[in-house]
Design a protein around this motif. Sequence first.
Motif, mmCIF file in Angstrom:
data_model
loop_
_atom_site.group_PDB
_atom_site.id
_atom_site.type_symbol
_atom_site.label_atom_id
_atom_site.label_comp_id
_atom_site.label_asym_id
_atom_site.label_seq_id
_atom_site.Cartn_x
_atom_site.Cartn_y
_atom_site.Cartn_z
ATOM 1 N N ALA A 123 0.726 -1.493 -0.178
ATOM 2 C CA ALA A 123 0.103 -0.394 0.676
ATOM 3 C C ALA A 123 1.043 1.205 0.090
ATOM 4 C CB ALA A 123 -1.049 -0.052 1.255
ATOM 5 N N LEU A 124 1.797 0.632 0.590
ATOM 6 C CA LEU A 124 2.854 2.324 0.572
ATOM 7 C C LEU A 124 3.481 2.773 -0.072
ATOM 8 C CD1 LEU A 124 4.437 1.664 3.913
ATOM 9 C CD2 LEU A 124 3.358 3.504 4.009
ATOM 10 N N GLN A 125 3.610 1.493 -1.055
ATOM 11 C CA GLN A 125 4.796 1.618 -2.329
ATOM 12 C C GLN A 125 4.066 2.355 -3.820
ATOM 13 O OE1 GLN A 125 5.769 -2.469 -2.703
ATOM 14 N NE2 GLN A 125 8.008 -2.357 -2.127
ATOM 15 N N GLY A 126 2.495 1.832 -3.397
ATOM 16 C CA GLY A 126 1.049 1.996 -4.374
ATOM 17 C C GLY A 126 0.801 4.035 -4.287
ATOM 18 N N ALA A 127 1.219 4.045 -2.651
ATOM 19 C CA ALA A 127 0.983 5.625 -2.808
ATOM 20 C C ALA A 127 1.590 6.263 -2.568
ATOM 21 C CB ALA A 127 0.293 5.859 -1.175
ATOM 22 N N LEU A 161 0.112 9.694 -3.839
ATOM 23 C CA LEU A 161 -1.623 10.257 -3.125
ATOM 24 C C LEU A 161 -1.765 9.969 -1.953
ATOM 25 C CD1 LEU A 161 -4.334 7.337 -5.287
ATOM 26 C CD2 LEU A 161 -3.586 9.591 -4.919
ATOM 27 N N ARG A 162 -1.715 10.872 -1.062
ATOM 28 C CA ARG A 162 -1.620 11.451 0.703
ATOM 29 C C ARG A 162 -2.527 9.461 1.338
ATOM 30 N NH1 ARG A 162 -3.631 17.391 2.296
ATOM 31 N NH2 ARG A 162 -1.331 18.487 0.936
ATOM 32 N N ILE A 163 -1.919 9.838 2.420
ATOM 33 C CA ILE A 163 -2.083 8.582 3.217
ATOM 34 C C ILE A 163 -2.885 9.290 4.774
ATOM 35 C CG2 ILE A 163 -1.015 6.187 1.794
ATOM 36 C CD1 ILE A 163 1.379 7.031 3.678
ATOM 37 N N ARG A 164 -3.640 8.191 5.467
ATOM 38 C CA ARG A 164 -3.620 8.627 6.978
ATOM 39 C C ARG A 164 -2.957 6.652 7.494
ATOM 40 N NH1 ARG A 164 -8.860 10.417 5.025
ATOM 41 N NH2 ARG A 164 -9.629 8.721 4.324
ATOM 42 N N LEU A 165 -1.693 7.450 8.124
ATOM 43 C CA LEU A 165 -1.455 6.525 8.352
ATOM 44 C C LEU A 165 -1.361 5.972 9.889
ATOM 45 C CD1 LEU A 165 2.006 5.000 7.081
ATOM 46 C CD2 LEU A 165 3.110 6.867 8.512
ATOM 47 N N GLY A 166 -1.615 5.235 10.499
ATOM 48 C CA GLY A 166 -1.236 4.534 11.084
ATOM 49 C C GLY A 166 0.075 4.176 12.263
ATOM 50 N N TYR A 167 0.672 4.821 13.398
ATOM 51 C CA TYR A 167 1.930 4.482 13.836
ATOM 52 C C TYR A 167 1.911 4.306 14.831
ATOM 53 C CZ TYR A 167 6.928 5.595 13.199
ATOM 54 O OH TYR A 167 8.205 5.368 13.188
ATOM 55 N N ALA A 168 2.662 3.519 15.684
ATOM 56 C CA ALA A 168 2.942 3.164 17.273
ATOM 57 C C ALA A 168 4.581 3.191 17.216
ATOM 58 C CB ALA A 168 2.419 2.371 17.500
ATOM 59 N N ARG A 169 4.335 4.763 17.699
ATOM 60 C CA ARG A 169 6.630 5.345 18.172
ATOM 61 C C ARG A 169 6.517 4.440 19.717
ATOM 62 N NH1 ARG A 169 8.736 10.952 18.164
ATOM 63 N NH2 ARG A 169 11.388 10.186 18.697
ATOM 64 N N PRO A 170 7.747 3.894 20.537
ATOM 65 C CA PRO A 170 8.145 3.256 21.669
ATOM 66 C C PRO A 170 7.602 4.611 22.356
ATOM 67 C CG PRO A 170 9.026 2.354 19.976
ATOM 68 C CD PRO A 170 8.982 3.532 19.465
#
Length: 333
Positions: A140-144, A149-158
């Motif tokens: 999905a990232l490579q395609g975007a 195209l913009r993305i809504r990104l879920g991210y979990a930083r330690p």
Amino acid sequence: MRADRLVATLLFLQTRGRVTAREVAAELEVSERTARRDLEALAAAGIPVYSQHGRGGGWSLVGGARTDLTGLTAAEIRAMFLVAGPSAASPELRTALRKLVRALPATLRSDAEAASKAGVTDGTDWSRLPVTAGTPLLDALQGAVVDGLRIRLGYARPGSPPGTRTVDPLGLVTKAGVPYLVAGTDLVAGTDTGGGEAVAGSGHAGLRIFRLDRITSVEVTADPVVRPEGFDLATAWRALAAPMEERMRGATVRGRAEPTAGRVLGVLFGGRLRLGGERADGWLEMEIDGPSPEVVAAQLAGLGARVEVLEPPEARERLARLAAELAGLYGEG
């Protein structure tokens, strides 16, 4: 599409020298009638293809004629197949490589096939945990990135609660086997809201690094990416990575180490370790760079008495506190 099938038929002819309609049908997964019609179409188009009837007959290129569809040199072909060999490739890339092999002259084909089998990429660490993001997220990232195209990104930083933000995916970078996304955000230079790994300095406001193994979700939107004027991925990456690399060398710890500890120190600290000559006591001079004296001291604690930190005082104090804590927990009585 028939045009693709005709090219594939021609490449198959080049690979085999002489083929039957039945062999073409089996290779391209079409009917024998369709295969024969395609061979006749090649001949009608002026390609030097001819048929020979009877036992041992079939279709051939006149005089062994060839069509090199790649224009690649031997060195270029070898480099490409070494990097993108079938054992490490996606199904789509494996299909593309098979097609390319058919297009290569016989003198180059064996080298390409050997190079494709010369390496394997293992996507897990020694504990069998994946070290890259899952394939669906990576796809999905490579395609975007490619589609802009913009993305809504879920991210979990330690150490921080997971969150979601909208970013402009600008490129993917792999550093020492760890993949990162470089993305544009609404941040300004010098601010940090916990949404990524680093913010570049002047001239790269809003650019941020996201580790792929910390990305929890990717939702591609219909909004186009806003690319900074004159953006270059390699230049941006260097600007983003520089502060992180500087932080990894923010302090230097000096001391001495037993010669037998050199190998372990090398594994722990890599290029941040400098071992000097042998001292009068038979030990080695040691210098180690790290984010802080306390962090380096904690990393050295596992070597016990095989190393001795001489300076700075903060590192020695950290080791003394660790020693006291361990003695209180595991000491006798």
